[in-house]
Each structure stands twice: as structure tokens, then as C-alpha cells.
Design a protein around this motif. Structure first.
Motif, PDB file in Angstrom:
ATOM      1  N   GLU A 120      46.483  -8.806  37.574  1.00  0.00           N
ATOM      2  CA  GLU A 120      47.869  -8.361  37.376  1.00  0.00           C
ATOM      3  C   GLU A 120      48.764  -8.698  38.559  1.00  0.00           C
ATOM      4  O   GLU A 120      49.985  -8.717  38.443  1.00  0.00           O
ATOM      5  CB  GLU A 120      47.914  -6.839  37.146  1.00  0.00           C
ATOM      6  N   HIS A 121      48.186  -8.885  39.736  1.00  0.00           N
ATOM      7  CA  HIS A 121      48.960  -9.190  40.942  1.00  0.00           C
ATOM      8  C   HIS A 121      50.075  -8.177  41.158  1.00  0.00           C
ATOM      9  O   HIS A 121      51.252  -8.508  41.110  1.00  0.00           O
ATOM     10  CB  HIS A 121      49.525 -10.612  40.870  1.00  0.00           C
ATOM     11  N   LEU A 122      49.689  -6.958  41.375  1.00  0.00           N
ATOM     12  CA  LEU A 122      50.646  -5.866  41.496  1.00  0.00           C
ATOM     13  C   LEU A 122      51.368  -5.871  42.849  1.00  0.00           C
ATOM     14  O   LEU A 122      50.806  -6.279  43.856  1.00  0.00           O
ATOM     15  CB  LEU A 122      49.933  -4.514  41.341  1.00  0.00           C
TER      16      LEU A 122
ATOM     17  N   ILE B 109      50.637 -16.735  37.227  1.00  0.00           N
ATOM     18  CA  ILE B 109      49.573 -17.218  36.332  1.00  0.00           C
ATOM     19  C   ILE B 109      48.438 -17.760  37.189  1.00  0.00           C
ATOM     20  O   ILE B 109      48.677 -18.466  38.169  1.00  0.00           O
ATOM     21  CB  ILE B 109      50.134 -18.313  35.390  1.00  0.00           C
ATOM     22  N   GLU B 110      47.208 -17.430  36.811  1.00  0.00           N
ATOM     23  CA  GLU B 110      46.065 -17.892  37.596  1.00  0.00           C
ATOM     24  C   GLU B 110      45.547 -19.223  37.065  1.00  0.00           C
ATOM     25  O   GLU B 110      45.485 -19.437  35.868  1.00  0.00           O
ATOM     26  CB  GLU B 110      44.952 -16.846  37.548  1.00  0.00           C
ATOM     27  N   VAL B 111      45.165 -20.084  37.990  1.00  0.00           N
ATOM     28  CA  VAL B 111      44.630 -21.392  37.631  1.00  0.00           C
ATOM     29  C   VAL B 111      43.233 -21.510  38.204  1.00  0.00           C
ATOM     30  O   VAL B 111      43.027 -21.306  39.392  1.00  0.00           O
ATOM     31  CB  VAL B 111      45.489 -22.535  38.222  1.00  0.00           C
TER      32      VAL B 111
ATOM     33  N   TYR C 125      49.444  -8.244  45.411  1.00  0.00           N
ATOM     34  CA  TYR C 125      48.105  -8.102  45.965  1.00  0.00           C
ATOM     35  C   TYR C 125      47.042  -8.253  44.905  1.00  0.00           C
ATOM     36  O   TYR C 125      47.247  -7.910  43.753  1.00  0.00           O
ATOM     37  CB  TYR C 125      47.978  -6.726  46.634  1.00  0.00           C
ATOM     38  N   GLU C 126      45.906  -8.755  45.345  1.00  0.00           N
ATOM     39  CA  GLU C 126      44.772  -8.804  44.428  1.00  0.00           C
ATOM     40  C   GLU C 126      43.469  -8.600  45.193  1.00  0.00           C
ATOM     41  O   GLU C 126      43.388  -8.852  46.392  1.00  0.00           O
ATOM     42  CB  GLU C 126      44.757 -10.101  43.629  1.00  0.00           C
ATOM     43  N   PHE C 127      42.497  -8.133  44.462  1.00  0.00           N
ATOM     44  CA  PHE C 127      41.194  -7.839  45.018  1.00  0.00           C
ATOM     45  C   PHE C 127      40.486  -9.140  45.370  1.00  0.00           C
ATOM     46  O   PHE C 127      40.539 -10.108  44.621  1.00  0.00           O
ATOM     47  CB  PHE C 127      40.392  -7.055  43.972  1.00  0.00           C
TER      48      PHE C 127
ATOM     49  N   HIS D 145      38.466 -18.747  45.388  1.00  0.00           N
ATOM     50  CA  HIS D 145      39.725 -18.133  44.951  1.00  0.00           C
ATOM     51  C   HIS D 145      40.396 -19.043  43.938  1.00  0.00           C
ATOM     52  O   HIS D 145      40.328 -20.246  44.056  1.00  0.00           O
ATOM     53  CB  HIS D 145      40.692 -18.015  46.128  1.00  0.00           C
ATOM     54  N   HIS D 146      41.066 -18.451  43.012  1.00  0.00           N
ATOM     55  CA  HIS D 146      41.847 -19.255  42.076  1.00  0.00           C
ATOM     56  C   HIS D 146      43.194 -19.597  42.714  1.00  0.00           C
ATOM     57  O   HIS D 146      43.534 -19.069  43.754  1.00  0.00           O
ATOM     58  CB  HIS D 146      42.043 -18.486  40.775  1.00  0.00           C
ATOM     59  N   HIS D 147      43.913 -20.463  42.066  1.00  0.00           N
ATOM     60  CA  HIS D 147      45.247 -20.821  42.541  1.00  0.00           C
ATOM     61  C   HIS D 147      46.281 -20.132  41.676  1.00  0.00           C
ATOM     62  O   HIS D 147      45.944 -19.594  40.625  1.00  0.00           O
ATOM     63  CB  HIS D 147      45.431 -22.328  42.485  1.00  0.00           C
ATOM     64  N   HIS D 148      47.528 -20.181  42.120  1.00  0.00           N
ATOM     65  CA  HIS D 148      48.557 -19.442  41.398  1.00  0.00           C
ATOM     66  C   HIS D 148      49.752 -20.302  41.015  1.00  0.00           C
ATOM     67  O   HIS D 148      50.200 -21.134  41.794  1.00  0.00           O
ATOM     68  CB  HIS D 148      49.039 -18.263  42.247  1.00  0.00           C
ATOM     69  N   LEU D 149      50.239 -20.051  39.814  1.00  0.00           N
ATOM     70  CA  LEU D 149      51.499 -20.639  39.356  1.00  0.00           C
ATOM     71  C   LEU D 149      52.515 -19.506  39.362  1.00  0.00           C
ATOM     72  O   LEU D 149      52.253 -18.446  38.768  1.00  0.00           O
ATOM     73  CB  LEU D 149      51.375 -21.178  37.931  1.00  0.00           C
TER      74      LEU D 149
HETATM   75 ZN   LIG Z   1      45.332 -14.167  41.326  1.00  0.00          ZN
END
Ligand SMILES: [Zn+2]
Ligand SMILES: [Zn+2]
Ligand SMILES: [Zn+2]
Length: 144
Positions: free
Chosen positions: A36-38, A107-109, A84-86, A94-98
Motif C-alpha cells: 500500500e505504501h502508506l 505501482i510495484e514492478v 513507507y513499506e516493510f 526489492h521491487h521497483h516503483h512507478l
Molecule cells: Zn513497494
């Protein structure tokens, strides 16, 4: 969840910190809302439901601490509203982000084609790469 929390409890203890009920509550919100990237305010709004006495300052300080200890990671967005994310601890990349510049959606990539680039950098700059973070800015499907 309990296993996660126990591991993190140990990690905090090693560094001289206690997993107080408030810290635990903040952590649980971040873990259960994975993906969710709160933002700090969003975390605060959710924590408050179970923990009505908690203040925004406590949530803020807890987030700073968890970030410092590498338990969570921060996404620095241009709107000044960090998210933030866990940090998944199983060694998975780690994934990347859009990041959509119109609606701030994240959005996670999972695609990672950066091994070649890392190799080139290590060879050409003599720099040992331990990690990378990639964020792409643009417009999401709904906004473009
Ligand atoms: Zn993420
Ligand atoms: Zn958008
Ligand atoms: Zn990557």
C-alpha cells in the motif's frame, strides 16, 4: 505475523530498543498493509483505531526509528509526502516503483534488468554496488 514480530523484537533488542506496544502497533500496520505504501498520516489513521491514545509524533518517531534500523524503507516522493513499506528480510530483491505524477499512485514492478548496468558500473567505476532503488515517474493507466 508473530514470527515476523519476534524477529523484529530481537533486532530492536540488539540495537538497544524495546518493542513497545505503540511501536508494535505501527509495525503491524505497515506489515499488514504491504504493497500500500502508506504515508505517515495514513499509518497514523489506521493505528489510531486500535490504539486511540497514540499521537502523530509517536507514530512519526517510530517510523524514523524503523527506517534507521532498516526494518522499513522509505519512498521519497516529490510531493514531500514520504511513503513507507516493510523491508522483506528473506534476501529477496526489492521491487521497483512507478509513481504517477497525477494521482500519486505507486505501482510495484517486479522486473529487474539492472544486473548488466550494475556490472558495468562495478567495472568502470570500481564501485561495489550493494543495492539500488529505482523509481520511474510518469502517468498511470488511468491518468494518461
Ligand atoms: Zn513497494
Ligand atoms: Zn495516476
Ligand atoms: Zn532492482
Amino acid at each position: 505475523m508473530e514470527k515476523f514480530i519476534d524477529n523484529l523484537k530481537e533486532k530492536l533488542k540488539e540495537k538497544g530498543y524495546k518493542l513497545t506496544p505503540q511501536r508494535r502497533a505501527v509495525l503491524e500496520v505497515i506489515i499488514t498493509n504491504e504493497g500500500e505504501h502508506l504515508s505517515t498520516e495514513e499509518i497514523y489513521d489506521i493505528v489510531k483505531k486500535n490504539c486511540p491514545d497514540i499521537g502523530l509524533a509517536t507514530v512519526y518517531r517510530t517510523i524514523q526509528l524503523l527506517d534507521k534500523l532498516d526494518i522499513i524503507s522509505t519512498l521519497y516522493l516529490d510531493d514531500g509526502c514520504n511513503r513507507y513499506e516493510f523491508n522483506i528480510q528473506n534476501g529477496e530483491h526489492h521491487h521497483h516503483h512507478l509513481i504517477c505524477e497525477s494521482c500519486s499512485k505507486v505501482i510495484e514492478v517486479k522486473i529487474d534488468l539492472l544486473e548488466k548496468l550494475e556490472e558495468e558500473i562495478q567495472v568502470n567505476y570500481g564501485f561495489e554496488i550493494l543495492d539500488h532503488k529505482v523509481q520511474f515517474y510518469g502517468k498511470c493507466e488511468n491518468c494518461k
